[in-house]
Write a protein that holds these residues in place. Structure first.
Motif, short mmCIF file in Angstrom:
data_model
loop_
_atom_site.label_atom_id
_atom_site.label_comp_id
_atom_site.label_asym_id
_atom_site.label_seq_id
_atom_site.Cartn_x
_atom_site.Cartn_y
_atom_site.Cartn_z
N ILE A 7 0.82 -1.10 -0.03
CA ILE A 7 0.01 0.02 0.00
C ILE A 7 0.92 1.14 0.01
CG2 ILE A 7 -1.52 1.35 1.30
CD1 ILE A 7 -2.96 -1.36 2.40
N ALA A 8 2.02 1.34 0.87
CA ALA A 8 2.65 2.35 0.83
C ALA A 8 3.34 2.77 -0.62
CB ALA A 8 3.92 2.13 1.94
N ASP A 50 5.02 11.52 2.08
CA ASP A 50 6.25 10.74 2.74
C ASP A 50 5.68 10.45 4.15
OD1 ASP A 50 7.66 11.34 0.41
OD2 ASP A 50 8.60 12.93 1.33
N GLY A 51 4.91 11.32 4.83
CA GLY A 51 4.43 11.15 6.20
C GLY A 51 3.55 9.91 6.03
N LEU A 52 2.51 10.00 5.04
CA LEU A 52 1.82 8.76 5.12
C LEU A 52 2.35 7.59 4.73
CD1 LEU A 52 -1.25 10.46 2.85
CD2 LEU A 52 -1.32 9.96 5.29
N VAL A 53 3.30 7.60 4.03
CA VAL A 53 3.87 6.42 3.90
C VAL A 53 4.71 5.80 4.98
CG1 VAL A 53 5.82 5.20 2.44
CG2 VAL A 53 4.51 6.79 1.13
N ILE A 56 2.26 4.29 7.48
CA ILE A 56 1.84 2.59 6.98
C ILE A 56 2.79 1.71 6.96
CG2 ILE A 56 1.14 1.37 4.88
CD1 ILE A 56 0.06 3.90 3.56
N LYS A 57 4.20 2.09 7.02
CA LYS A 57 5.38 1.35 7.45
C LYS A 57 5.56 1.33 8.77
CE LYS A 57 7.32 1.40 2.58
NZ LYS A 57 8.65 1.78 1.90
N SER A 58 4.73 1.22 9.64
CA SER A 58 4.70 1.46 11.09
C SER A 58 5.96 0.42 11.69
CB SER A 58 3.62 1.27 11.75
OG SER A 58 3.00 -0.09 11.54
N VAL A 179 0.32 9.51 15.46
CA VAL A 179 1.65 10.20 14.67
C VAL A 179 2.63 10.52 15.96
CG1 VAL A 179 2.82 11.97 13.53
CG2 VAL A 179 0.53 10.92 12.61
N ALA A 180 2.07 11.15 16.79
CA ALA A 180 2.87 11.60 18.13
C ALA A 180 3.62 10.12 18.60
CB ALA A 180 2.13 12.28 19.16
N ALA A 181 2.81 9.23 19.01
CA ALA A 181 3.10 7.98 19.53
C ALA A 181 4.46 7.41 18.42
CB ALA A 181 2.20 6.86 19.64
N ARG A 182 4.22 7.31 17.14
CA ARG A 182 4.90 6.77 16.42
C ARG A 182 6.54 7.72 16.36
NH1 ARG A 182 7.89 4.05 13.30
NH2 ARG A 182 7.57 4.03 10.99
#
Length: 207
Positions: A7-8, A50-53, A56-58, A179-182
């Protein structure tokens, strides 16, 4: 993990070339494109992709790089027609932080958008005051804006599906939390007497 990567890859494959074509077309139509607000908006769009990718690639490592405060705070403001009031708590200083630029842009632009919407609802105009500071080990940023109400907290807001914007779904705030947790950034949201304050804090680079 494979599905996430696919998906990314698909998002980047489909959207990044489209951003490139927008940039190319605009460069041919706007005489001073390189210094235009359109170019700035296109660059922000690419960083959000880039941020969305990265979201997704957590399970993969973040693309960490050095960014400078307060520059990145000003650059993350999503409204091209207004500007936030950004000031340090000490004399004119800048510091480096280390983070994933795309994810940090998503984090800040969502916090800012929440502040813009809430202040417009409360006062009729976009308004946010941004202060920042640091210690030997950490940095912090506070975003304050008017809101229509007396009290609120991040936990209550996300749980009930509202935000500091009255009767608004809390997807933006849930995204901010994710996002903050990531990024390993701590966040709080508090509201008292018509002023909402987002506070985020993270660790400074070791060197």
């Amino acid at each position: 993990m494979t599905d996430q990567v696919d998906i990314a890859t698909l998002i980047r494959h489909e959207l990044s070339p489209a951003v490139g074509w927008i940039r190319l077309a605009a460069d041919g139509e706007i005489s001073s494109f390189s210094s235009s607000k359109t170019n700035e908006a296109v660059r922000k769009l690419q960083r959000r992709i880039d941020g969305l990718v990265a979201m997704i690639k957590s399970g993969e490592e973040l693309n960490l790089r050095r960014l400078r405060l307060p520059h990145v705070l000003i650059e993350s403001w999503p409204d091209a027609h207004t500007f936030p009031l950004v000031r340090p708590t000490a004399d004119e200083q800048t510091i480096d932080i280390e983070t994933d630029e795309g994810l940090f842009l998503i984090l800040m632009s969502n916090i800012y958008q929440n502040a813009i919407d809430a202040s417009v609802e409360a006062t009729g105009a976009a308004s946010a005051q941004v202060t920042w500071g640091f210690t030997a080990r950490n940095y912090w940023v506070r975003i304050a804006n008017p809101f229509r109400g007396d009290r609120l907290s991040l936990t209550d807001v996300v749980n009930v599906g509202n935000s500091s914007k009255t009767a608004h779904q809390g997807q933006g705030l849930a995204l901010i939390q994710t996002v903050a947790a990531r990024l390993g950034i701590a966040i709080t949201l508090e509201g008292h007497s018509g002023t909402a304050s987002f506070i985020l804090s993270g660790k400074r680079p070791n060197d």
